[in-house]
Each structure stands twice: as structure tokens, then as C-alpha cells.
Design a protein around this motif. Structure first.
Motif, PDB file in Angstrom:
ATOM      1  N   ARG A  38       7.753  -1.130   8.364  1.00  9.90           N
ATOM      2  CA  ARG A  38       6.392  -1.391   7.899  1.00  9.90           C
ATOM      3  C   ARG A  38       5.930  -2.711   8.499  1.00  9.90           C
ATOM      4  O   ARG A  38       6.657  -3.688   8.485  1.00  9.90           O
ATOM      5  N   TRP A  73       0.795  -4.218   5.218  1.00  9.55           N
ATOM      6  CA  TRP A  73       0.888  -4.725   3.844  1.00  9.55           C
ATOM      7  C   TRP A  73      -0.373  -5.505   3.475  1.00  9.55           C
ATOM      8  O   TRP A  73      -0.945  -5.330   2.412  1.00  9.55           O
ATOM      9  N   LEU A 122      -3.235  -3.281   2.717  1.00 11.78           N
ATOM     10  CA  LEU A 122      -3.049  -2.304   1.641  1.00 11.78           C
ATOM     11  C   LEU A 122      -4.075  -2.426   0.505  1.00 11.78           C
ATOM     12  O   LEU A 122      -4.697  -1.428   0.124  1.00 11.78           O
ATOM     13  N   ALA A 162      -3.224   4.140   3.480  1.00 15.85           N
ATOM     14  CA  ALA A 162      -2.773   2.769   3.216  1.00 15.85           C
ATOM     15  C   ALA A 162      -1.331   2.751   2.715  1.00 15.85           C
ATOM     16  O   ALA A 162      -0.628   1.754   2.844  1.00 15.85           O
ATOM     17  N   LEU A 163      -0.873   3.869   2.153  1.00 15.05           N
ATOM     18  CA  LEU A 163       0.502   3.935   1.646  1.00 15.05           C
ATOM     19  C   LEU A 163       1.485   4.412   2.708  1.00 15.05           C
ATOM     20  O   LEU A 163       2.686   4.496   2.447  1.00 15.05           O
ATOM     21  N   ALA A 177       4.576  -0.632  -4.773  1.00 20.75           N
ATOM     22  CA  ALA A 177       3.526  -1.399  -4.083  1.00 20.75           C
ATOM     23  C   ALA A 177       2.292  -1.541  -4.972  1.00 20.75           C
ATOM     24  O   ALA A 177       1.691  -2.617  -5.053  1.00 20.75           O
TER      25      ALA A 177
END
Ligand SMILES: [Zn+2]
Length: 335
Positions: free
Chosen positions: A231, A236, A239, A250-251, A262
Motif C-alpha cells: 500500500r 493512505w 483514503l 479508496a479501500l 482503516a
């Protein structure tokens, strides 16, 4: 094997030396997850069973050290939930492995009573290599009451040559009687500069290391896992806004459990921000405007409930879509 590819962190080495200098037949290593309880527990066990230990731990070269490396040491008993045993490369008992292979049941998420009975029997046996025996229990909070009581008897009257390490990420969930039978050690939270230096040594780019460290809430083991998961720190950072737009992408390709983790971090940071506190997992500039407190509280409760069932979603894709829709609604809520 996972440990072999990760250099021992200096703060774990310091704790190992300090614990080895003290006597005690049962240690309880405690603290929040991601601080190296399992790693430190293994280091203690290796040193206890090693043929040529020093004040700094096991030699790494003797028959005992090799037997632990290949997971076949006759004087070491590792008690873990089966999912964790499998993930860390520890063999299950023949019976347990056969049941899982035949699909009679799924690997357990808690420490099984049968495994504890084997461990109690193990504690009564004579040491095979003549340097005593060791039992490692991790995560110790995954013992239920029956399992914990079986262990308690052995902890109260340990057969001479057996020593225990209970490694826990939620020691408050252990029976008080178990806690009181152990010497407690609270895991050290390392300094950020030390963690960044260690991460650099593991091949993590400095800029990425700082971002991953933030995403992992400052916990070194989780940071390394995140850095190695592929990732990007940019993903991140993006997100929160992605979720606010209702964008499932986004995940990324996360499993529901990771996605919920998250979202819980995002919820935590928005709660902090709405009360004027600093966010912990995201940079302040990456967060959307917090919705009202009541909405965040509802979301936090819903996520906690979903986290308990995330291992068995009927459809992972649908679950991610539902999670993002829920999050988007909360983030745009007016009450
Ligand atoms: Zn050795």
C-alpha cells in the motif's frame, strides 16, 4: 520464515537482555499490539533452551536454536490460536491438522482446550534435550476460561524445569489469578527516531516510513507490515477524502477486516479532531470536516460490531460497498 527476514529491533534486544538478567519461571509480556510481544517472547524461549546462551540471548548456531528455527524443538510448546500458528509457520497437532484438512472444522481463532491439555501434559514430561522446557502462549488473551484455568494449575505448581512466557496485547482480559502468577513486563514504546532508523535498515524508504508509521499509530511491527503490504503512503493519505466521496476504490484490495480497521482509524481521528485533539493516524490536512459527534459515536459503535463478524462476510465485495456507503452517510450527516 518471517523472523529471519526481519532484523531484531534494538529496543527488543534491550528488553531481552534486561529480562534474561532476572529470575522468574513465568513472564507476562503486556502492552498494546504491534510492539513485539511475540518476538520478545520467542527471544526469551530461544535463550532459555539454547546450549550456549549469553547475557544477550541465544547463540543462534546450536542444535537447540536450529530446532526452533525449523519448528521442531521437542522442549518447546507453542500455544496459539490455529490461524496464528498457521500464519507463523508452526505445525498443528496431527489430529487438529487432519480435522482442518478434512474440512470438519475451520482453524480456531482462540487457543483450543485440546491444545492446552497437550501443553499441560508436555509440562509434566522430562526435558528431551536436558535444558528444561518452555511454553509460549500468544496472544494469551485468546484463552477462554476453561483453557486459562487449565494453565493456572500448571502455573501454580510448575513441574521443576518448565518456564512460561505469556505474551498479550490485552492483558486486562486475563484472569487476575493468571496475571498474579507471572512477572509482568510492559513492552517499551520505542522512540520515533529509533523506529525510523530500524525501518530504514529493513529497506523502507524514509519518506514512506514516516507516513506508514503514522498510519500504524506509531507501532513498529504494524508499520513494517504496512510498508511490506504494497500500500502506498499516498493511498493512505487519500483514503479519508475518497471515503467521503463514497469511492470504494479508496479501500483498494483490502479484506473486510483491514477495511474496518482503516475506517476505525478514520473514525478515531475525526472524533479527536471534533474535540480539538490531534489526529493519530492521518495528517490533519488529509481529514474531511468532522460530522457531528453523535454521528461519529454511532459510526464507532457500528464499526465495532462489524469488526466482530468481519471474518465471515457472506460477500466481501458487498460488505466493502456497504461499509463505504455507511461511512459516506456519516461523513455528510448533519446530526
Ligand atoms: Zn543456541
Amino acid at each position: 520464515m518471517s523472523e529471519a527476514t526481519v532484523a531484531l529491533a534494538p529496543w527488543i534486544a534491550v528488553q531481552r537482555t534486561s529480562l534474561l538478567a532476572q529470575r522468574g519461571h513465568a513472564w507476562l509480556l503486556q502492552g498494546p499490539s504491534g510492539l513485539g510481544q511475540y518476538t520478545l517472547g520467542m527471544e526469551l524461549v530461544r535463550a532459555w533452551l539454547c546450549d550456549a546462551p549469553t547475557a544477550q540471548g541465544a547463540c543462534g548456531n546450536c542444535g537447540s536454536c536450529h530446532a526452533i528455527d525449523v519448528r521442531t524443538h521437542a522442549d518447546l510448546c507453542v500455544l496459539m490460536p490455529e490461524v496464528q500458528m498457521m500464519a507463523l509457520g508452526w505445525p498443528l497437532s496431527e489430529k487438529a491438522q487432519a480435522d482442518i484438512d478434512d474440512k470438519k472444522r475451520k482453524p480456531s481463532r482462540e487457543i483450543r482446550v485440546e491444545a492446552m491439555r497437550d501443553a499441560v501434559e508436555f509440562a509434566q514430561r522430562t526435558s528431551a534435550r536436558g535444558r528444561g522446557k518452555a511454553v509460549l502462549v500468544y496472544p494469551a488473551e485468546q484463552m477462554n476460561h476453561i483453557t486459562a484455568n487449565a494453565l493456572l494449575k500448571t502455573l501454580e505448581e510448575p513441574p521443576g524445569d518448565v518456564r512460561f512466557v505469556l505474551a498479550s496485547e490485552a492483558a486486562h482480559q486475563l484472569l487476575p489469578t493468571i496475571r498474579s502468577r507471572c512477572l509482568g513486563h510492559t513492552m517499551v514504546w520505542p522512540a520515533e527516531a529509533d523506529m525510523l532508523q530500524w525501518l530504514a535498515g529493513q529497506g523502507v524508504e524514509p519518506a514512506a516510513a514516516a507516513a506508514h508509521l503514522r498510519a500504524a499509530g506509531g507501532r513498529p511491527d504494524d508499520t513494517l507490515a504496512l510498508a511490506r503490504s504494497g500500500r502506498s503512503p499516498q493511498a493512505w493519505a487519500a483514503l479519508p477524502q475518497g471515503i467521503a466521496r463514497g469511492d470504494v476504490a479508496a479501500l483498494g484490495d483490502w479484506a473486510p477486516a483491514q477495511a474496518i480497521d482503516a475506517l476505525q482509524k478514520l473514525c478515531h481521528d475525526l472524533l479527536a479532531a471534533s474535540m480539538g485533539a490531534a489526529p493519530r493516524y492521518f495528517a490533519p490536512g488529509d481529514l474531511p470536516k468532522p460530522p457531528p459527534l453523535g454521528a461519529l459515536t454511532r459510526w464507532s459503535r457500528a464499526l465495532a460490531k462489524e469488526a466482530r463478524t468481519a471474518d465471515h462476510p457472506f460477500n466481501a465485495g458487498l460488505m466493502l460497498e456497504a461499509l463505504v456507503a455507511q461511512a459516506r452517510n456519516i461523513l455528510h450527516s448533519r446530526h
